[in-house]
Design a protein around this motif. Sequence first.
Motif, PDB file in Angstrom:
ATOM      1  N   GLU A 657     -10.085  44.833 -49.503  1.00  0.00           N
ATOM      2  CA  GLU A 657      -9.711  43.438 -49.734  1.00  0.00           C
ATOM      3  C   GLU A 657      -8.996  43.282 -51.078  1.00  0.00           C
ATOM      4  OE1 GLU A 657     -11.912  39.066 -50.117  1.00  0.00           O
ATOM      5  OE2 GLU A 657     -12.892  40.894 -50.853  1.00  0.00           O
ATOM      6  N   ALA A 658      -9.546  43.919 -52.120  1.00  0.00           N
ATOM      7  CA  ALA A 658      -8.950  43.792 -53.459  1.00  0.00           C
ATOM      8  C   ALA A 658      -7.507  44.301 -53.465  1.00  0.00           C
ATOM      9  CB  ALA A 658      -9.798  44.563 -54.471  1.00  0.00           C
ATOM     10  N   LEU A 659      -7.265  45.427 -52.770  1.00  0.00           N
ATOM     11  CA  LEU A 659      -5.908  45.974 -52.741  1.00  0.00           C
ATOM     12  C   LEU A 659      -4.966  45.092 -51.923  1.00  0.00           C
ATOM     13  CD1 LEU A 659      -6.500  49.823 -52.423  1.00  0.00           C
ATOM     14  CD2 LEU A 659      -5.330  48.637 -54.286  1.00  0.00           C
ATOM     15  N   PHE A 660      -5.462  44.561 -50.789  1.00  0.00           N
ATOM     16  CA  PHE A 660      -4.638  43.656 -49.994  1.00  0.00           C
ATOM     17  C   PHE A 660      -4.221  42.434 -50.815  1.00  0.00           C
ATOM     18  CE2 PHE A 660      -6.218  45.361 -45.743  1.00  0.00           C
ATOM     19  CZ  PHE A 660      -4.957  45.760 -45.319  1.00  0.00           C
ATOM     20  N   LEU A 661      -5.185  41.854 -51.530  1.00  0.00           N
ATOM     21  CA  LEU A 661      -4.889  40.647 -52.323  1.00  0.00           C
ATOM     22  C   LEU A 661      -3.905  40.959 -53.446  1.00  0.00           C
ATOM     23  CD1 LEU A 661      -8.459  39.057 -52.502  1.00  0.00           C
ATOM     24  CD2 LEU A 661      -6.483  38.211 -51.194  1.00  0.00           C
ATOM     25  N   LYS A 662      -4.037  42.145 -54.030  1.00  0.00           N
ATOM     26  CA  LYS A 662      -3.120  42.547 -55.102  1.00  0.00           C
ATOM     27  C   LYS A 662      -1.705  42.753 -54.550  1.00  0.00           C
ATOM     28  CE  LYS A 662      -3.086  45.611 -59.117  1.00  0.00           C
ATOM     29  NZ  LYS A 662      -3.714  46.791 -59.752  1.00  0.00           N
ATOM     30  N   ALA A 663      -1.631  43.351 -53.355  1.00  0.00           N
ATOM     31  CA  ALA A 663      -0.325  43.563 -52.719  1.00  0.00           C
ATOM     32  C   ALA A 663       0.326  42.229 -52.365  1.00  0.00           C
ATOM     33  CB  ALA A 663      -0.493  44.425 -51.471  1.00  0.00           C
ATOM     34  N   ILE A 664      -0.495  41.281 -51.855  1.00  0.00           N
ATOM     35  CA  ILE A 664       0.029  39.960 -51.491  1.00  0.00           C
ATOM     36  C   ILE A 664       0.499  39.201 -52.724  1.00  0.00           C
ATOM     37  CG2 ILE A 664      -0.695  37.678 -50.648  1.00  0.00           C
ATOM     38  CD1 ILE A 664      -2.392  39.198 -48.548  1.00  0.00           C
ATOM     39  N   LYS A 665      -0.205  39.370 -53.826  1.00  0.00           N
ATOM     40  CA  LYS A 665       0.213  38.712 -55.071  1.00  0.00           C
ATOM     41  C   LYS A 665       1.587  39.227 -55.507  1.00  0.00           C
ATOM     42  CE  LYS A 665      -1.291  37.719 -59.787  1.00  0.00           C
ATOM     43  NZ  LYS A 665      -2.327  37.957 -60.821  1.00  0.00           N
ATOM     44  N   ALA A 666       1.809  40.543 -55.323  1.00  0.00           N
ATOM     45  CA  ALA A 666       3.092  41.134 -55.709  1.00  0.00           C
ATOM     46  C   ALA A 666       4.196  40.788 -54.715  1.00  0.00           C
ATOM     47  CB  ALA A 666       2.953  42.656 -55.826  1.00  0.00           C
ATOM     48  N   ASN A 667       3.829  40.637 -53.420  1.00  0.00           N
ATOM     49  CA  ASN A 667       4.826  40.345 -52.395  1.00  0.00           C
ATOM     50  C   ASN A 667       4.240  39.337 -51.403  1.00  0.00           C
ATOM     51  OD1 ASN A 667       7.079  40.413 -50.769  1.00  0.00           O
ATOM     52  ND2 ASN A 667       6.629  42.406 -49.850  1.00  0.00           N
ATOM     53  N   PRO A 668       4.201  38.056 -51.781  1.00  0.00           N
ATOM     54  CA  PRO A 668       3.480  37.053 -50.982  1.00  0.00           C
ATOM     55  C   PRO A 668       4.117  36.721 -49.637  1.00  0.00           C
ATOM     56  CG  PRO A 668       4.625  36.013 -52.819  1.00  0.00           C
ATOM     57  CD  PRO A 668       4.765  37.485 -53.018  1.00  0.00           C
ATOM     58  N   ASN A 669       5.358  37.118 -49.425  1.00  0.00           N
ATOM     59  CA  ASN A 669       6.054  36.746 -48.189  1.00  0.00           C
ATOM     60  C   ASN A 669       6.079  37.861 -47.149  1.00  0.00           C
ATOM     61  OD1 ASN A 669       6.715  34.130 -49.111  1.00  0.00           O
ATOM     62  ND2 ASN A 669       8.423  34.976 -50.285  1.00  0.00           N
ATOM     63  N   ALA A 670       5.247  38.870 -47.322  1.00  0.00           N
ATOM     64  CA  ALA A 670       5.174  39.956 -46.343  1.00  0.00           C
ATOM     65  C   ALA A 670       4.168  39.569 -45.260  1.00  0.00           C
ATOM     66  CB  ALA A 670       4.770  41.254 -47.022  1.00  0.00           C
ATOM     67  N   ALA A 671       4.668  39.282 -44.061  1.00  0.00           N
ATOM     68  CA  ALA A 671       3.796  38.835 -42.967  1.00  0.00           C
ATOM     69  C   ALA A 671       2.741  39.887 -42.630  1.00  0.00           C
ATOM     70  CB  ALA A 671       4.644  38.522 -41.735  1.00  0.00           C
ATOM     71  N   SER A 672       3.134  41.177 -42.668  1.00  0.00           N
ATOM     72  CA  SER A 672       2.191  42.240 -42.299  1.00  0.00           C
ATOM     73  C   SER A 672       1.023  42.324 -43.280  1.00  0.00           C
ATOM     74  CB  SER A 672       2.910  43.579 -42.230  1.00  0.00           C
ATOM     75  OG  SER A 672       3.523  43.870 -43.465  1.00  0.00           O
ATOM     76  N   TYR A 673       1.267  41.995 -44.556  1.00  0.00           N
ATOM     77  CA  TYR A 673       0.185  42.046 -45.543  1.00  0.00           C
ATOM     78  C   TYR A 673      -0.895  41.024 -45.175  1.00  0.00           C
ATOM     79  CZ  TYR A 673       3.238  44.805 -48.656  1.00  0.00           C
ATOM     80  OH  TYR A 673       4.037  45.774 -49.208  1.00  0.00           O
ATOM     81  N   HIS A 674      -0.463  39.793 -44.869  1.00  0.00           N
ATOM     82  CA  HIS A 674      -1.420  38.744 -44.484  1.00  0.00           C
ATOM     83  C   HIS A 674      -2.083  39.090 -43.148  1.00  0.00           C
ATOM     84  CE1 HIS A 674      -0.434  35.786 -47.609  1.00  0.00           C
ATOM     85  NE2 HIS A 674       0.818  36.204 -47.495  1.00  0.00           N
ATOM     86  N   GLY A 675      -1.281  39.636 -42.218  1.00  0.00           N
ATOM     87  CA  GLY A 675      -1.828  39.974 -40.909  1.00  0.00           C
ATOM     88  C   GLY A 675      -2.904  41.033 -40.983  1.00  0.00           C
ATOM     89  N   ASN A 676      -2.674  42.080 -41.780  1.00  0.00           N
ATOM     90  CA  ASN A 676      -3.674  43.150 -41.866  1.00  0.00           C
ATOM     91  C   ASN A 676      -4.890  42.724 -42.683  1.00  0.00           C
ATOM     92  OD1 ASN A 676      -1.728  44.530 -40.474  1.00  0.00           O
ATOM     93  ND2 ASN A 676      -2.031  46.434 -41.594  1.00  0.00           N
ATOM     94  N   LEU A 677      -4.688  41.871 -43.678  1.00  0.00           N
ATOM     95  CA  LEU A 677      -5.840  41.330 -44.406  1.00  0.00           C
ATOM     96  C   LEU A 677      -6.677  40.466 -43.463  1.00  0.00           C
ATOM     97  CD1 LEU A 677      -7.496  40.812 -46.954  1.00  0.00           C
ATOM     98  CD2 LEU A 677      -5.847  39.016 -47.580  1.00  0.00           C
TER      99      LEU A 677
END
Length: 727
Positions: A657-677
């Motif tokens: 979870e921590a890594l997903f949230l960090k990745a989303i913070k760096a690239n908030p518009n990546a649909a796959s990041y939100h989908g996999n989280l």
Amino acid sequence: MFPGGEAAAAPPPPAAPAGAAPGGRVSHPGGRCRAGSFSSQDLRAETPLGDLWHHDFWGSKLSSNTSHKSYRPLTVLTFRINYLFAGGFYPVGFHVINIILHCTISVLMVDVFSILLGGLQFSNKGRRLNLAPKTSLLAALLFAVHPVHTECVAGIVGRADLLCALFFLLSFLGYCKAFRENKEGHHFSIFWVLVSVILGAIAMLCKEQGITILGLNAVFDALVVNKLNVLELIQKLLHKDKSLENAGLLRKGLLFRITLLMSGGASILYIRWRIMGTGPPAFTEVDNPASFADSLFVRAVNYNYYYSLNAWLLLCPWWLCFDWSMGCIPLIKSVSDWRIIALAALWFCLIGLICQALCSEDSHKRRILTLGLGFLIIPFLPASNLFFRVGFVIAERVIYLPSIGYCILFTYGFSLLSKQAKKKKILTVAVLGILLINVMRCALRSSQWRSEEQLFRSALSVCPLNAKVHYNVGKNLADKGNQSAAIKYYREAVRLNPKYVHAMNNLGNILKERNELQEAEELLSLAVQIQPDFAAAWMNLGIVQNSLRRFEEAEQSYWTAIKHRKKYPDCYYNLGRLYADLNRHIDALNAWRNATVLKPEHSLAWNNMIILLDNTGNLAQAEAVGREALELIPNDHSLMFSLANVLGKSQKYKESEALFLKAIKANPNAASYHGNLAVLYHRWGNLDLAKKHYEVSLKLDPMAPGTKENYNLLRRKLEQLQKKSGA
């Protein structure tokens, strides 16, 4: 996608990252071809300072066969200081230093021209007298605003010419100081002569032309200090007259000083030769076609034509171009070529000036004309092709120093006209008009240097036959995404120069991206046929062959590229992609590992290793590789995302979870990041958060594969829970 669960009540396993198959291949377009450049690697703190003394201006080792042997360590050192204080490649600081240098040189020119035009005389207190204040100021102004200098000032790599000119002038002024304390000139200071030699050596360490100041100091000593009559000396030598002492050769220590200058110059050249290596620099025919001509007549005629064009740039600096090679100036191959007139005009003027410099009864005129010709010709000799082949046809930057001689001759000519003219105001207005026109031309040319697009397009009207100009315009358009226009210019570059392998390589890359694979393969195959050691073209050919599913040929092309460029991380990466397509997983992992060894920040190679290990069920190894990659590239959100997927599958939900949230913070518009989280939360039982991120993912990409199915599974699960709670 990883397979979703079949039971509606069971939460599905996490979805794989977008592009779960290893990432796309990396192709290599050629870089821009510019008049000159320097190595950015030598500017970085991690490069030892000592390496600057063993590298050429382009960062290659001087011992390398591919080195251009341009040894300018002091210039590179100033770039390094610029880079250090700016904290990176921010151009403003580099340009400011160039402007300051040109201003400083222009101010020094007032002193230099006062000596060259007015002579070297000192007051009783030892202060040098300015006997030509107006003409020296005019000459300095003409130098300061000459449009041909724009390249040296506006182009960052012009720093070499500016630094060389600065120490060139300081060497000359230092040599003049050797005679300061003597009113009659019978004694001199050896200290200042040696200082002048050292400053000349520093000038040469900034750019090769700097060494010519030692020859000019000797000419100045003979003509100004010793008032030597060159014609009289030649006549005495021809008649073997033993009274050479009366001619001034041995008076006032001239021979001793010239010996010092020659010894210093020879020592400097010997040391530079040892550092550079005995081999000459390697240039190609497109760099300087005349030097490759078989006929001595063709070489001589074209060299002289180049000299006449350089002279014309000083006289009428309107047609300026960042590059004059690659067909810009077609070779003169016959005496019937009308351009022969330019050679005749040049030598008519030179012979006339030389005759006046030797035969005039006016000693003042002889001295100024000889000095003017000396400063015009001697600094140009290293670029003349007389002693060695140079890597250009015409380069505006190399006439920065020779323009001193032009300014002397122009100003002296104006002073002669002003003495004879009855209406001096008209002449004054004409000169002021020339200065104003030069200022306007400088402003226009400087504006063209503000962007690559303007600079390259300005060259099209000056050198429409230059393939390199069309190539650069095409590269600029391709970088901006205008592939259709870029193709047009690349095709023109190849038409103008059918052996232009870099244009073929870039055109082949664009055609590959447009899925025109057949023509792309033909172009890249031709490029490697013309230049068999062109590693980038071999790699790009491999990519095309891979796309055509000719895997054995693609593998062979990749290995050929690596043979010609041992340290080629992108090629190892593409080779790994090929092996992954062929399910040769061990070979793929080894290739990607080689890519990361050669280039530790190669994010794609790290990502592909993690994904492949994940897909083959080697979660522990995938996790280890992911952690290793993040230590090297801690801010790469794609690596965070890939490792988060692996941790989620290993049920390390909190860390995932921590890594997903960090990745989303760096690239908030990546649909796959939100989908996999969302899938992670789904598995973890945090259904509200899962619902939130599914909805964000679908908002960003309504067609995201698998996300809609997983979202529907979650909604049915929530409905079932609501029914149970309601019951």
